[in-house]
Design a protein around this motif. Sequence first.
Motif, PDB file in Angstrom:
ATOM      1  N   GLY A  43     -80.551  24.710 105.705  1.00 29.78           N
ATOM      2  CA  GLY A  43     -81.914  24.815 106.225  1.00 29.78           C
ATOM      3  C   GLY A  43     -82.930  25.068 105.138  1.00 29.78           C
ATOM      4  O   GLY A  43     -83.997  25.589 105.394  1.00 29.78           O
ATOM      5  N   SER A  44     -82.622  24.700 103.917  1.00 29.47           N
ATOM      6  CA  SER A  44     -83.570  24.938 102.827  1.00 29.47           C
ATOM      7  C   SER A  44     -84.583  23.799 102.775  1.00 29.47           C
ATOM      8  O   SER A  44     -84.531  22.860 103.555  1.00 29.47           O
ATOM      9  CB  SER A  44     -82.849  25.042 101.500  1.00 29.47           C
ATOM     10  N   CYS A  45     -85.500  23.908 101.812  1.00 22.59           N
ATOM     11  CA  CYS A  45     -86.562  22.914 101.724  1.00 22.59           C
ATOM     12  C   CYS A  45     -86.189  21.774 100.793  1.00 22.59           C
ATOM     13  O   CYS A  45     -87.077  21.009 100.408  1.00 22.59           O
ATOM     14  CB  CYS A  45     -87.845  23.568 101.247  1.00 22.59           C
ATOM     15  N   ASN A  46     -84.951  21.635 100.364  1.00 22.48           N
ATOM     16  CA  ASN A  46     -84.491  20.610  99.421  1.00 22.48           C
ATOM     17  C   ASN A  46     -84.834  20.941  97.985  1.00 22.48           C
ATOM     18  O   ASN A  46     -84.342  20.291  97.087  1.00 22.48           O
ATOM     19  CB  ASN A  46     -85.096  19.223  99.663  1.00 22.48           C
ATOM     20  N   GLY A  47     -85.737  21.872  97.769  1.00 20.94           N
ATOM     21  CA  GLY A  47     -86.116  22.221  96.408  1.00 20.94           C
ATOM     22  C   GLY A  47     -84.900  22.607  95.598  1.00 20.94           C
ATOM     23  O   GLY A  47     -84.684  22.114  94.490  1.00 20.94           O
ATOM     24  N   CYS A  48     -84.052  23.485  96.174  1.00 20.91           N
ATOM     25  CA  CYS A  48     -82.837  23.929  95.485  1.00 20.91           C
ATOM     26  C   CYS A  48     -81.853  22.784  95.388  1.00 20.91           C
ATOM     27  O   CYS A  48     -81.141  22.658  94.393  1.00 20.91           O
ATOM     28  CB  CYS A  48     -82.198  25.085  96.229  1.00 20.91           C
ATOM     29  N   ASP A  49     -81.798  21.949  96.413  1.00 20.50           N
ATOM     30  CA  ASP A  49     -80.813  20.865  96.423  1.00 20.50           C
ATOM     31  C   ASP A  49     -81.088  19.846  95.331  1.00 20.50           C
ATOM     32  O   ASP A  49     -80.169  19.357  94.691  1.00 20.50           O
ATOM     33  CB  ASP A  49     -80.804  20.189  97.795  1.00 20.50           C
ATOM     34  N   ILE A  50     -82.367  19.553  95.095  1.00 24.16           N
ATOM     35  CA  ILE A  50     -82.625  18.598  94.024  1.00 24.16           C
ATOM     36  C   ILE A  50     -82.397  19.240  92.670  1.00 24.16           C
ATOM     37  O   ILE A  50     -82.049  18.555  91.719  1.00 24.16           O
ATOM     38  CB  ILE A  50     -84.026  17.934  94.086  1.00 24.16           C
ATOM     39  N   GLU A  51     -82.569  20.555  92.576  1.00 26.24           N
ATOM     40  CA  GLU A  51     -82.244  21.210  91.312  1.00 26.24           C
ATOM     41  C   GLU A  51     -80.740  21.194  91.079  1.00 26.24           C
ATOM     42  O   GLU A  51     -80.291  21.113  89.934  1.00 26.24           O
ATOM     43  CB  GLU A  51     -82.787  22.648  91.282  1.00 26.24           C
ATOM     44  N   ILE A  52     -79.941  21.260  92.163  1.00 27.78           N
ATOM     45  CA  ILE A  52     -78.482  21.139  92.017  1.00 27.78           C
ATOM     46  C   ILE A  52     -78.142  19.734  91.516  1.00 27.78           C
ATOM     47  O   ILE A  52     -77.305  19.558  90.630  1.00 27.78           O
ATOM     48  CB  ILE A  52     -77.770  21.454  93.357  1.00 27.78           C
ATOM     49  N   VAL A  53     -78.832  18.726  92.076  1.00 27.23           N
ATOM     50  CA  VAL A  53     -78.612  17.356  91.610  1.00 27.23           C
ATOM     51  C   VAL A  53     -79.013  17.227  90.143  1.00 27.23           C
ATOM     52  O   VAL A  53     -78.324  16.601  89.347  1.00 27.23           O
ATOM     53  CB  VAL A  53     -79.385  16.345  92.488  1.00 27.23           C
ATOM     54  N   ALA A  54     -80.155  17.866  89.789  1.00 26.12           N
ATOM     55  CA  ALA A  54     -80.593  17.823  88.392  1.00 26.12           C
ATOM     56  C   ALA A  54     -79.556  18.464  87.481  1.00 26.12           C
ATOM     57  O   ALA A  54     -79.374  18.039  86.341  1.00 26.12           O
ATOM     58  CB  ALA A  54     -81.936  18.532  88.242  1.00 26.12           C
ATOM     59  N   THR A  55     -78.856  19.493  88.009  1.00 27.44           N
ATOM     60  CA  THR A  55     -77.847  20.183  87.203  1.00 27.44           C
ATOM     61  C   THR A  55     -76.670  19.268  86.851  1.00 27.44           C
ATOM     62  O   THR A  55     -76.073  19.411  85.784  1.00 27.44           O
ATOM     63  CB  THR A  55     -77.330  21.424  87.967  1.00 27.44           C
ATOM     64  N   GLY A  73     -81.525   6.901  85.974  1.00 25.99           N
ATOM     65  CA  GLY A  73     -82.688   7.316  86.761  1.00 25.99           C
ATOM     66  C   GLY A  73     -82.955   8.799  86.633  1.00 25.99           C
ATOM     67  O   GLY A  73     -84.096   9.220  86.414  1.00 25.99           O
ATOM     68  N   MET A  74     -81.906   9.611  86.753  1.00 23.31           N
ATOM     69  CA  MET A  74     -82.088  11.059  86.667  1.00 23.31           C
ATOM     70  C   MET A  74     -82.563  11.484  85.283  1.00 23.31           C
ATOM     71  O   MET A  74     -83.348  12.417  85.142  1.00 23.31           O
ATOM     72  CB  MET A  74     -80.781  11.796  87.010  1.00 23.31           C
ATOM     73  N   ILE A  93     -82.203  16.694 100.057  1.00 20.85           N
ATOM     74  CA  ILE A  93     -80.843  16.207  99.914  1.00 20.85           C
ATOM     75  C   ILE A  93     -79.966  17.244 100.514  1.00 20.85           C
ATOM     76  O   ILE A  93     -80.093  18.392 100.218  1.00 20.85           O
ATOM     77  CB  ILE A  93     -80.602  16.000  98.421  1.00 20.85           C
ATOM     78  N   SER A  94     -79.318  16.944 101.256  1.00 23.51           N
ATOM     79  CA  SER A  94     -78.088  17.678 101.440  1.00 23.51           C
ATOM     80  C   SER A  94     -77.044  16.721 101.945  1.00 23.51           C
ATOM     81  O   SER A  94     -77.127  15.558 101.689  1.00 23.51           O
ATOM     82  CB  SER A  94     -78.283  18.840 102.359  1.00 23.51           C
ATOM     83  N   CYS A  95     -76.118  17.168 102.759  1.00 22.20           N
ATOM     84  CA  CYS A  95     -74.843  16.466 102.633  1.00 22.20           C
ATOM     85  C   CYS A  95     -73.983  16.293 103.899  1.00 22.20           C
ATOM     86  O   CYS A  95     -73.943  17.167 104.740  1.00 22.20           O
ATOM     87  CB  CYS A  95     -74.029  17.196 101.621  1.00 22.20           C
ATOM     88  N   MET A  96     -73.305  15.185 103.955  1.00 24.88           N
ATOM     89  CA  MET A  96     -72.366  14.951 105.062  1.00 24.88           C
ATOM     90  C   MET A  96     -70.984  15.423 104.658  1.00 24.88           C
ATOM     91  O   MET A  96     -70.457  15.043 103.643  1.00 24.88           O
ATOM     92  CB  MET A  96     -72.299  13.481 105.415  1.00 24.88           C
ATOM     93  N   GLU A  97     -70.411  16.222 105.487  1.00 22.40           N
ATOM     94  CA  GLU A  97     -69.160  16.828 105.062  1.00 22.40           C
ATOM     95  C   GLU A  97     -68.013  16.006 105.576  1.00 22.40           C
ATOM     96  O   GLU A  97     -67.121  15.618 104.846  1.00 22.40           O
ATOM     97  CB  GLU A  97     -69.162  18.271 105.574  1.00 22.40           C
ATOM     98  N   ARG A  98     -68.041  15.644 106.803  1.00 28.40           N
ATOM     99  CA  ARG A  98     -66.932  14.915 107.374  1.00 28.40           C
ATOM    100  C   ARG A  98     -67.411  14.310 108.667  1.00 28.40           C
ATOM    101  O   ARG A  98     -68.423  14.698 109.197  1.00 28.40           O
ATOM    102  CB  ARG A  98     -65.761  15.830 107.666  1.00 28.40           C
ATOM    103  N   MET A  99     -66.684  13.365 109.165  1.00 29.27           N
ATOM    104  CA  MET A  99     -67.059  12.823 110.458  1.00 29.27           C
ATOM    105  C   MET A  99     -65.827  12.692 111.315  1.00 29.27           C
ATOM    106  O   MET A  99     -64.694  12.748 110.859  1.00 29.27           O
ATOM    107  CB  MET A  99     -67.737  11.484 110.285  1.00 29.27           C
TER     108      MET A  99
END
Lengths: 163, 412, 182
Positions: free
Chosen positions: A23-35, B132-133, B374-380
């Motif tokens: 339920g976060s704002c994605n801010g942390c998630d994109i920083e995880i991706v950046a990591t 890209g990143m 971004i977050s994520c799909m774990e399983r279906m």
Amino acid sequence: MMKLEKYLEVLPKSLWVFACNSGSCNGCDIEIVATISPRYDIERFGMKLVGTPKHADVLLVTGPVTRFMKPKLERIYAQIPDPKVVMVIGNCGCSGDVFYKSYNLVGPVDNVIPVDVYVHGCPPRPEAIIEGAAKAVLKLEEMKKQLLQGAAEAPAVVKAGAE
Amino acid sequence: MASENVSTYKLPIGPVHVGLKEPITAWLDIDGEKIVNATIRPGAIHRGIEFMARDRNPIQVISLSERICGICSFSHVTCFVRAVENVADIPVPSRAQYIRALVLELERLHSHILWAGVACYSIGYDSAFHLGMLLREKVMDVLEAFTGNRVNYGMGTVGGVRWDVTSEVDKTVREMVSFYRNEFDAFYDVVTEDPIAKARMRGVGVLTREEAIRYCALGPTARASGIRCDLRWSAPYEAYGDMDIKPIVPQDYYGKAYGDVFDRFLVRVLEVYQSLDIIENVMDGLPEGPLMWEPKLPKLLAHLKKADGMGWGAIEAPRGDDTHVVRLTGGQENVTWWKVRAPTYANAVSWPLMFRNNELADAPLIINSVDPCISCMERMLITDRSSDAKQVVSKAELLEKCREKTRRLMQS
Amino acid sequence: MPCRKDYVKESKDPHEVVACITEKFEKDVSIDIFREQKAGIKNETQFYEVWLTITRERFLELIDQLFEFDFLHFHITSGNDDGDVVTLYYHFSLFRVAEQGKRLGMTVGVAVPKEDLVMPSLFDRIPGIEYSEREIREMLGVDFDGLPNKALVFLPEDWDQTIKPWRRDETGPGPEVVRELS
């Protein structure tokens, strides 16, 4: 037959990480991706994001946990094999932060599952996430030691189960 | 559709998914590999932000609106403060307008490059994802040098902005523009010239022009379907009032808008170039003047307390138009009510249409193609209705399926 | 039933649009706000915004009238619990793709009395309105006549549906539902 705990000795030191947005704002998630991207490249430490909790050693949780995500988060936590470490990324998962009062939040994360490492920041910088991961390694080694000790102290139970 | 003896399978994707930016559940009815129907169930990250805002004054709500979405955070802030400025009748100094436009475009740059990278990742093109990143880090450095933060900049306030463009910032921004002019072509070429990437994206997840209109699609999703819409053009705000911005639609470049994933990719990548031009324009035309209408916070709050009425802010965020509506009541410090409509809210309605008659392996790509926040799909879980047998396919297997399709195309 | 399927190429003057509406609906409509949005160094007017209120009885008629001008691009429905009534505000755009700087923001406010919380659904005219109507239904308890799917959008499945999060009366979330984190 080899005891199950014996395998802990060969447990690799490279962490596999599963990330869950509760339920976060994605801010942390994109920083995880950046990591994991070339600039910060956490893969040089052998860490990588995996697609299923069953392969993971570490669970990264972001966000203040919504009602909808609570059972999902509990299930993800249960699916990760022991020993495991939970890292909370971001202020809102650590304490609620700006989301301090709502009808649809059950967080912070340590209200739902036990947490080992807190990484503060809104969002934390990739360097902070890497530092948190380093602390997770120490914590995991500690847990490994305890599990091995526990196995040494109570061999009878394990033996009974194995035979 | 399935006849009596041929069953369709119901397949949930999400709520936790590596390729998604937001936990969202999609129930797909599949017949073999083909998706027949799709149902979307949002709600995984509903935090009740509008409810929280009732206990806060407009200045406090700014930090809340910044955390609606960590990718387009400044878009939400600008949208919210514009609505408040509408109610309280606060004019924004022109220098602040230009700085807002600058940060909005910097944000668009990082958001579009991130999306293009993630799209490459979901088709298994990892080298393009990392390229890209790597390119994206440049704009993140500029944002950090300018605002002090990589994400959630804390830039906006009612009646202006909080940080000024200094000569150092000016230098960094111009350096970044020339960096992207030289380096971004490489990324553009490796994806658009690559026959496999094109085969994976062309003709996938089509949304026709007529559907895009009826389902109120927004931003790059609508433009990829050939709709010439862009709020920076049709309803100019801030510094865009002094600029001539044309909406980017694929028919201007390739003769025809297909409305598929490739077109959405194209529109976003071309908008990166457009943003670079706008940034240069902003830097060249940056007027002198104050940054805020009222720098003293207690005075500003007293003015906002007196304000009474409703305001509507609508701006073009990276994903489409963002709408905030605010109601302030005279004599009350707090926001009476506040409604936020993020662009994905509208674009998600047209998801089921994009899924139809596509292969299961394309599902992660289609979900990503509207750039959901971004977050994520774990399983279906695959449930066979006829026998109630359950077969669990992990998220890793689905992503593998998506990548397997790329390998198949590479061999043929 | 409006048959318009595409956006118009030519825009109309906002004053003309407003005059046309007030002429047709007379006392059933009131123009609350007519706002000029200014921007740029010269601070020139860039586009207009109209807020109006209509009675519930003539709401559909007004929507059809607006469809005469252009395909109504729907933004969002906002709303509030105003004591005896729940007020809904529908936010639309007219002339979205017509010409540069010609978009006209159009907000239609409707007061729905609490003893009869029903609104006609716009789903058959604008399918993109679906989520918003479902959201208003779960958040404010206003039912939509003609909406095919009335499932929850944002609240979890185990939510007590007698609690409407945005309401300010006894159906709103009480202290036992609202949690303070930390």
